[in-house]
Design an enzyme around this catalytic site. Sequence first.
Site, PDB file in Angstrom:
ATOM      1  N   ASP B  80       0.806  -1.217   0.000  1.00  0.00           N
ATOM      2  CA  ASP B  80       0.000   0.000   0.000  1.00  0.00           C
ATOM      3  C   ASP B  80       0.834   1.259   0.000  1.00  0.00           C
ATOM      4  O   ASP B  80       0.420   2.298  -0.526  1.00  0.00           O
ATOM      5  CB  ASP B  80      -0.933   0.019   1.229  1.00  0.00           C
ATOM      6  N   GLU B 119      -6.931   0.924   1.121  1.00  0.00           N
ATOM      7  CA  GLU B 119      -6.429   2.220   1.580  1.00  0.00           C
ATOM      8  C   GLU B 119      -6.552   3.208   0.444  1.00  0.00           C
ATOM      9  O   GLU B 119      -5.808   3.135  -0.526  1.00  0.00           O
ATOM     10  CB  GLU B 119      -4.948   2.098   1.973  1.00  0.00           C
ATOM     11  N   HIS B 165     -15.009   8.632 -17.644  1.00  0.00           N
ATOM     12  CA  HIS B 165     -15.645   9.009 -18.899  1.00  0.00           C
ATOM     13  C   HIS B 165     -14.651   9.830 -19.691  1.00  0.00           C
ATOM     14  O   HIS B 165     -14.069  10.776 -19.172  1.00  0.00           O
ATOM     15  CB  HIS B 165     -16.895   9.852 -18.639  1.00  0.00           C
ATOM     16  N   CYS B 207     -14.073   5.646 -22.913  1.00  0.00           N
ATOM     17  CA  CYS B 207     -14.451   5.748 -24.315  1.00  0.00           C
ATOM     18  C   CYS B 207     -13.332   6.473 -25.057  1.00  0.00           C
ATOM     19  O   CYS B 207     -12.772   7.422 -24.541  1.00  0.00           O
ATOM     20  CB  CYS B 207     -15.733   6.566 -24.470  1.00  0.00           C
ATOM     21  N   SER B 233     -16.233   2.528 -25.033  1.00  0.00           N
ATOM     22  CA  SER B 233     -16.004   1.359 -24.187  1.00  0.00           C
ATOM     23  C   SER B 233     -17.303   1.014 -23.497  1.00  0.00           C
ATOM     24  O   SER B 233     -17.956   1.885 -22.939  1.00  0.00           O
ATOM     25  CB  SER B 233     -14.947   1.663 -23.126  1.00  0.00           C
TER      26      SER B 233
END
Lengths: 620, 392
Positions: B80, B119, B165, B207, B233
């Site tokens: 992490d 996390e 997006h 996309c 997509s």
Amino acid sequence: MFQDRMGLLSDPNRRRALTNLLTRLNTPICVLCYLAGVAWFMGLAFEPFTLRTYMSENAMGSTMVEERFPAGERALVTAREFGAHKRKSGAMPVDWLVKTMQSRGLEVYTQSFSRRLPFPDENKERYMVRGTNVYGILRAPRAPRTEALVLSAPCSPDNSNNQAVGLLLGLAQYFRSQIYWAKDIIFLVNEHDLIGMQAWLEAYHHTNITGMDWAPLHGRGGSIQAALSLELSSDVVTSLDLVLEGLNGQLPNLDLANLFYTFCQKQDILCTIQEKLQRSDWDSVSGYSQAVQTMALMVLKQASGRPWGDHGLFLRYHIESATIRGINSFRQYKTDTTTVGRLLEGMFRKLNNLLERLHQSYFFYLLPSLSRFVSIGYYMPAFGFLAVILLLRALDLWVQLGALPSVTEDGVGVTDQSSSPSLVSILTPVVISHLTGAALYTLPVLSQELAVQHFPVSETEAVVLTAIAIYTAGLALPHNTHRFMLAEGTEQGWRVLKLVAVLYLAVLLSCTALINFSLGFILALTLVPVAAFVTPHVPKVLSAVVMVLLAPGCTLLYCVFAFQELQEAPVSLIDGWMLFLSVISQGMLDHALYGSLVYPLLALFIYPCWLILWNILFWK
Amino acid sequence: MTYVSLLSPVVCVCVSHFVLIGRTSAFLLLHQARAERFFRSDHTNNWAVLVCTSRFWFNYRHVANTLSVYRSVKRLGIPDSHIVLMLADDMACNHRNPKPATVFSHKNMELNVYGDDVEVDYRGYEVTVENFLRVLTGRLPPSTPRSKRLLSDDHSNILIYLTGHGGNGFLKFQDSEEISNVELADAFEQMWQKRRYNELLFIIDTCQGASMYERFYSPNLMALASSQVGEDSLSHQPDLAIGVHLMDRYTFYLLEFLEDIHPASQANMNDLFKVCPKSQCVSTPGHRTDLFQRDPGSVLITDFFGSVRKVEITMETINLTVPGIPLERFGGEPHTETALAYVDQLPVAQIIHQKPKQKDWHPPDGFILGLWTLILLVFFRTYGIKHLKHIF
């Protein structure tokens, strides 16, 4: 050579040619425009010209939800209990409702209200209304109390809508056990349908528009995002009808209708609008006529300006709402209460996903069927054609007024005087018409006491008959106003008056059409021909008859008959007349109780305008 | 004695010396092959920057995408402290989530990618274009905690995963701003100039994702996208109980592919390029390897997705006090280490105005000379020849 360089309109020769063209072709163009307007309106319902409905709101998504409402039968048992308690107490069983809602885990509050109607309502048989609303709030388990959804069912005095309240309580119990609610859900049972709803909404939003007397609300959710009103009077339904028209012809966002339609398809329930089924054969005559009938019914309902379901009052507060009415007719395929409950569950889960108010889809539309719509951009030209007639007439009159002083029609002695008609002679008919309109608006309600004393009629009948009397008395005005006229009317005088009247009517109708297209269009259909053709020179008797037949009052009468025809319940003349009288009384009551604007508009503006045109007809 | 030594350049070199001065040539060749495999990549640590850029409940799938890549990367060994996870919205605790504290990536709730040890470093409104670029370039205010920094060096392999997006040349952050492909390419160039990465793998699932890597111009970059310019997509599957789409197709199949990878896996990048063909993805995934120095077939998946500690077990002692034997023993030029220096941030010599270069003087063009003569003649012709005598 200098003239060639002048502009089109400033060159006097060219201008004269244009104006001659305008004068010559005026009447044919007006007739053409009228026919075009009517044809455009009729063509709106033709399926290739309409668009298929679709969900515009991205946040709602498709019907991607799993409905698991199980308790339809238990809801019916609750409904029977509710019915029994209602019969026993005679009015709304407030204590039983409060106890039941509390046992389902809601926060329950009541609100009492009272209202004295201006005159008794003969349709619903009430005059002094006193009632209680009961509502329970389901708080969202993890969300802040900023937004709310409303599900309401009316408490009707007779034995109807019991199942609606039962289903409401069943859904309340089921919704309480879910954790995915992001908005508070308010379950409202309102008494005296629209009056109770008005009291609740006014108290919720801290407004007092109609002068009702209500107790303030002790419990409140957040701002209401959407509301559904349920009317269910039978254990099983064959179809669900969607009612959209609200107060003053306002419509909810089309996405709400789309949501209902997609869920009806998912649950395989038959859904209708205007109680007419959808047909897939649009290219046949009967298919097209069904679409036209559906659209015409919507236009008539919207024009009446009254809320056609309990949802109609929400729209004023920008809350998208609709009424779902269960209909049980003679059909083989029946839907049980569980499926109706699942439909409502699906709709509420989708409304729960909303992040903002519904605003992506259209607010102004006409529906020839549930899957097809006509938006404002497509139906406004129909009204535009009718409004253009008035403008053309106004232009024609302006041209005539400009041309008149050069033609000495009158005698030599009065040329100076008649060059400009006095302001008084123009204002007098206008003022007197508006005074008559004001009398039509105020007198019927004020003078009902007087009328009841002198005539053997009830208060409602007195009010309506007084209204009709004043309306008819206005017809006699032209013969009496001439006494007030200082000079004789002139050719110019009536032209100026008609110009004023035509422009006034154009402005009125346009403003009305912007807010309530149906009302504007229906009024334009009858008033525009009147305004166009009336002059003092047409044959008096014939045109007087035509004008009376196209007056606002008779328009209302025709609408009543047309409405009954379209609903496949045609009435005889006598019944139609009684219906007409009740429509007038309902219109006045709607205005007093909920703030509907149709009656003031007709009495204070449209009727005086028609009176001015009537004056022109009898101009001397 | 047996030493297990951690990877370090000096020890590597010593060990390689030790290996390569073996007594028999066969021993030499065998160890040479092993050494080549050992030093196939010269990265010493792995980092991952995983970003989900969209908020709102109906963008559940973007968070699920990012969390599933996070889960794979963590499983394959990146801790992490070396992962910068940026999630623009909290789906697990959203009021509309019927299963709070979970984010599912498979329908019927098979796989909860939220888990109980996630996390998140940048959450909610902290996921902005500015913060993302600052993380990449390292220009963070001194008060930024270490968990929010990308503390990579010039031997780090970085995996960058973006989802949300997007459109042709941009990616939308948080519904109010966007990052363009030019900005991203410049950020990577800054990283290169500041030696913040050794090699970088860039994966984007939006996309028209291929438009985001069109403008890269820095070396050692490899990029994958879920769709070409002009394609969308698509999301994979809805879950009716939750009421949203759970994953995007490309990441769903990427996750399936990664579930088969374990830390010792020898799968290489060519297998990754084959993930989600058009038949499964509907869009055409694309990739770009021209800026990458090594052959993709020799790049292991675990070079980017995992954090593999390279370990060499020796049976013999290494004398670290004696300087190593010079490299001339096995031929080749002595590889003189040129001192590495940073590129001038302010090339002063170019900025400060120098003496302009001397241009050679050319006599005026014959044509121009003739033209002027003509003009003069015409002038004197028109206005009289008598003026000419004033000149001559």
